[in-house]
Design a protein around this motif. Structure first.
Motif, PDB file in Angstrom:
ATOM      1  N   GLN A 286       0.485  -1.538  -0.840  1.00 17.17           N
ATOM      2  CA  GLN A 286       0.576  -3.410  -1.159  1.00 17.17           C
ATOM      3  C   GLN A 286      -0.387  -4.638  -1.595  1.00 17.17           C
ATOM      4  O   GLN A 286       0.012  -5.579  -2.367  1.00 17.17           O
ATOM      5  CB  GLN A 286       1.916  -3.414  -0.135  1.00 17.17           C
ATOM      6  CG  GLN A 286       2.948  -2.330   0.099  1.00 17.17           C
ATOM      7  CD  GLN A 286       3.602  -2.823   1.365  1.00 17.17           C
ATOM      8  OE1 GLN A 286       3.994  -3.583   2.050  1.00 17.17           O
ATOM      9  NE2 GLN A 286       4.655  -2.300   1.364  1.00 17.17           N
ATOM     10  N   LYS A 287      -1.176  -4.279  -0.065  1.00 22.71           N
ATOM     11  CA  LYS A 287      -2.048  -5.949  -1.125  1.00 22.71           C
ATOM     12  C   LYS A 287      -2.575  -5.501  -2.239  1.00 22.71           C
ATOM     13  O   LYS A 287      -2.556  -6.194  -3.505  1.00 22.71           O
ATOM     14  CB  LYS A 287      -2.842  -5.785   0.072  1.00 22.71           C
ATOM     15  CG  LYS A 287      -3.926  -6.878  -0.055  1.00 22.71           C
ATOM     16  CD  LYS A 287      -4.434  -7.338   0.997  1.00 22.71           C
ATOM     17  CE  LYS A 287      -5.404  -8.525   0.808  1.00 22.71           C
ATOM     18  NZ  LYS A 287      -6.480  -8.744   1.718  1.00 22.71           N
ATOM     19  N   LEU A 288      -2.872  -4.539  -2.426  1.00 26.91           N
ATOM     20  CA  LEU A 288      -3.330  -3.921  -3.727  1.00 26.91           C
ATOM     21  C   LEU A 288      -3.234  -3.649  -5.036  1.00 26.91           C
ATOM     22  O   LEU A 288      -3.350  -4.932  -6.083  1.00 26.91           O
ATOM     23  CB  LEU A 288      -4.282  -2.142  -3.605  1.00 26.91           C
ATOM     24  CG  LEU A 288      -5.408  -2.170  -3.103  1.00 26.91           C
ATOM     25  CD1 LEU A 288      -5.827  -0.733  -2.836  1.00 26.91           C
ATOM     26  CD2 LEU A 288      -7.111  -3.561  -3.355  1.00 26.91           C
ATOM     27  N   ARG A 289      -2.385  -3.681  -4.900  1.00 23.05           N
ATOM     28  CA  ARG A 289      -0.255  -3.630  -5.778  1.00 23.05           C
ATOM     29  C   ARG A 289      -0.542  -5.289  -6.279  1.00 23.05           C
ATOM     30  O   ARG A 289      -0.110  -5.749  -7.580  1.00 23.05           O
ATOM     31  CB  ARG A 289       0.951  -2.796  -5.596  1.00 23.05           C
ATOM     32  CG  ARG A 289       1.656  -2.722  -6.143  1.00 23.05           C
ATOM     33  CD  ARG A 289       3.003  -3.098  -5.485  1.00 23.05           C
ATOM     34  NE  ARG A 289       3.266  -3.780  -4.822  1.00 23.05           N
ATOM     35  CZ  ARG A 289       4.283  -3.579  -3.676  1.00 23.05           C
ATOM     36  NH1 ARG A 289       5.313  -2.264  -3.480  1.00 23.05           N
ATOM     37  NH2 ARG A 289       4.447  -4.437  -2.647  1.00 23.05           N
ATOM     38  N   ASP A 290      -0.455  -5.773  -5.250  1.00 18.05           N
ATOM     39  CA  ASP A 290       0.083  -7.171  -5.787  1.00 18.05           C
ATOM     40  C   ASP A 290      -1.144  -8.186  -6.758  1.00 18.05           C
ATOM     41  O   ASP A 290      -0.531  -8.950  -7.501  1.00 18.05           O
ATOM     42  CB  ASP A 290       0.735  -8.261  -3.653  1.00 18.05           C
ATOM     43  CG  ASP A 290       1.747  -7.285  -3.754  1.00 18.05           C
ATOM     44  OD1 ASP A 290       2.699  -6.706  -4.127  1.00 18.05           O
ATOM     45  OD2 ASP A 290       1.732  -7.904  -1.990  1.00 18.05           O
ATOM     46  N   GLU A 291      -2.356  -7.835  -5.971  1.00 19.04           N
ATOM     47  CA  GLU A 291      -3.355  -8.393  -6.224  1.00 19.04           C
ATOM     48  C   GLU A 291      -4.066  -7.316  -7.490  1.00 19.04           C
ATOM     49  O   GLU A 291      -4.112  -8.905  -8.845  1.00 19.04           O
ATOM     50  CB  GLU A 291      -4.782  -8.219  -5.962  1.00 19.04           C
ATOM     51  CG  GLU A 291      -4.919  -8.355  -4.440  1.00 19.04           C
ATOM     52  CD  GLU A 291      -4.957 -10.231  -4.898  1.00 19.04           C
ATOM     53  OE1 GLU A 291      -4.930 -10.250  -5.380  1.00 19.04           O
ATOM     54  OE2 GLU A 291      -4.805 -10.701  -3.750  1.00 19.04           O
TER      55      GLU A 291
END
Length: 357
Positions: free
Chosen positions: A187-192
């Motif tokens: 999710q963090k990678l997706r948001d970034e």
């Protein structure tokens, strides 16, 4: 979860009174929608007839020692089980969904099934081959694990169907999820990634706007004013007044520049004429001090001093030769009369007054 047995209550013994032989039970809990009362009478569990108006003086109600509230509606129940991966630090989680509905409330009350997920989780854990479908995969290969786990659960439920006493249970589907830490990371990678794509899109839009504005500005102020008028950001009257003022200022600047150029050109011509006069005077003074004057050489020297071209010099030299020849054609003039002598062959004179003649 409280399903299918919603609640269980112990009932007190109902005592009769001397003024009334008819007894009534007042401590039976109210029944929620979709549920039935199951009374324990002696060693038996009896369901109060569904659809019948509850009678607090019914013999089963009066003689019951306890009552169970059983939900008879169909429910979708999810059960989870962890599955290993190739890495010991990460696990998968399989979530199996089942449809459940009570078929015999008395049996369910006797079994005391307060949470149906307990027998269903035991059923899911009974498949010893299920961990093998995920043990050879990394956590990044979750899609492959989902496919294999779905096929395995479908085969397992067909061969060994789930069974819960007093209920009908059917397997619906199986989903595989990664660990919570991995989900947070993804999710963090997706948001970034989304944030970066948004910034890149904004920069692209800004670049396109800048190029469009630069192209508009390169076409002149008229196009800029037209663009502002089209977007209703510039008043037509103000734009016309500004254009008129700019036009007048430009005309004044152009007139001033032309006047300055003409004045400069005139001053340059005057200066050049003055220089030519001074050069001629200088040459004449030099020639006056010489006994003999070579007009060809003097004219070439004048042209060189004035920056004349070769072709002009040649033409001037030719004219000078003609001047010398025409000087020889004055028979009335003698050297004695002028205090000098003329050489008719060489074209030299001894006095500069002959140059005037």
């Amino acid at each position: 979860m409280n399903y299918p047995v919603i609640a269980e209550h112990i009932l007190a013994t109902v005592q009769g009174t001397w003024w009334s032989r008819r007894r009534r039970r007042e401590d039976v809990p109210p029944l929620p929608a979709g549920a039935v009362h199951v009374f324990r009478v002696g060693g038996n569990y009896r369901t109060f007839p569904e659809g019948m108006v509850f009678d607090p003086s019914h013999p089963d109600v009066l003689d019951a020692s306890s009552v169970s509230l059983v939900d008879t509606r169909a429910r979708l129940v999810d059960v989870e089980r962890p599955l290993p991966s190739m890495s010991e630090a990460d696990n998968f989680t399989v979530r199996a969904s089942f449809t459940c509905q009570v078929t015999d409330p008395a049996v369910v009350a006797r079994q005391g099934i307060i949470d149906v997920t307990v027998p269903l989780r035991a059923y899911l854990m009974g498949d010893s081959d299920l961990p093998r479908v995920s043990a050879g995969h990394r956590v990044e290969e979750i899609n492959a694990v989902r496919t294999e786990a779905g096929h395995r659960m479908t085969a397992y439920s067909a061969i060994v169907p789930p069974r819960v006493a007093g209920m009908s249970v059917e397997f619906v589907s199986a989903e595989v999820h990664a660990s919570e830490a991995l989900r947070d990371w993804e999710q963090k990678l997706r948001d970034e990634r989304r944030s970066w794509e948004l910034q890149r899109g904004q920069r692209d839009f800004e670049t396109q706007d800048a190029l469009r504005i630069a192209e508009l500005l390169s076409q002149g102020s008229d196009h800029v004013d037209a663009f502002g008028i089209a977007r209703k950001e510039i008043d037509v009257t103000e734009a016309a007044a500004r254009i008129h003022r700019i036009t007048e200022e430009e005309s004044a600047r152009r007139h001033k520049a032309e006047t300055t150029d003409r004045a400069h050109a005139q001053s340059m011509e005057t200066a050049e004429a003055q220089i030519r006069r001074e050069m001629l005077l200088t040459l004449l003074r030099q020639a006056a001090g010489s006994e003999y004057v070579d007009y060809h050489q003097m004219l070439d020297q004048v042209l060189r001093e004035m920056g004349g071209r070769t072709a002009h010099g040649i033409g001037a030299a030719t004219d000078t030769a003609r001047m010398v020849e025409s000087g020889r054609a004055h028979p009335g003039r003698t050297a004695a009369g002028r205090g000098g002598s003329r050489d008719p062959e060489g074209g030299f004179v001894k006095d500069e007054d002959d140059l005037v003649d």
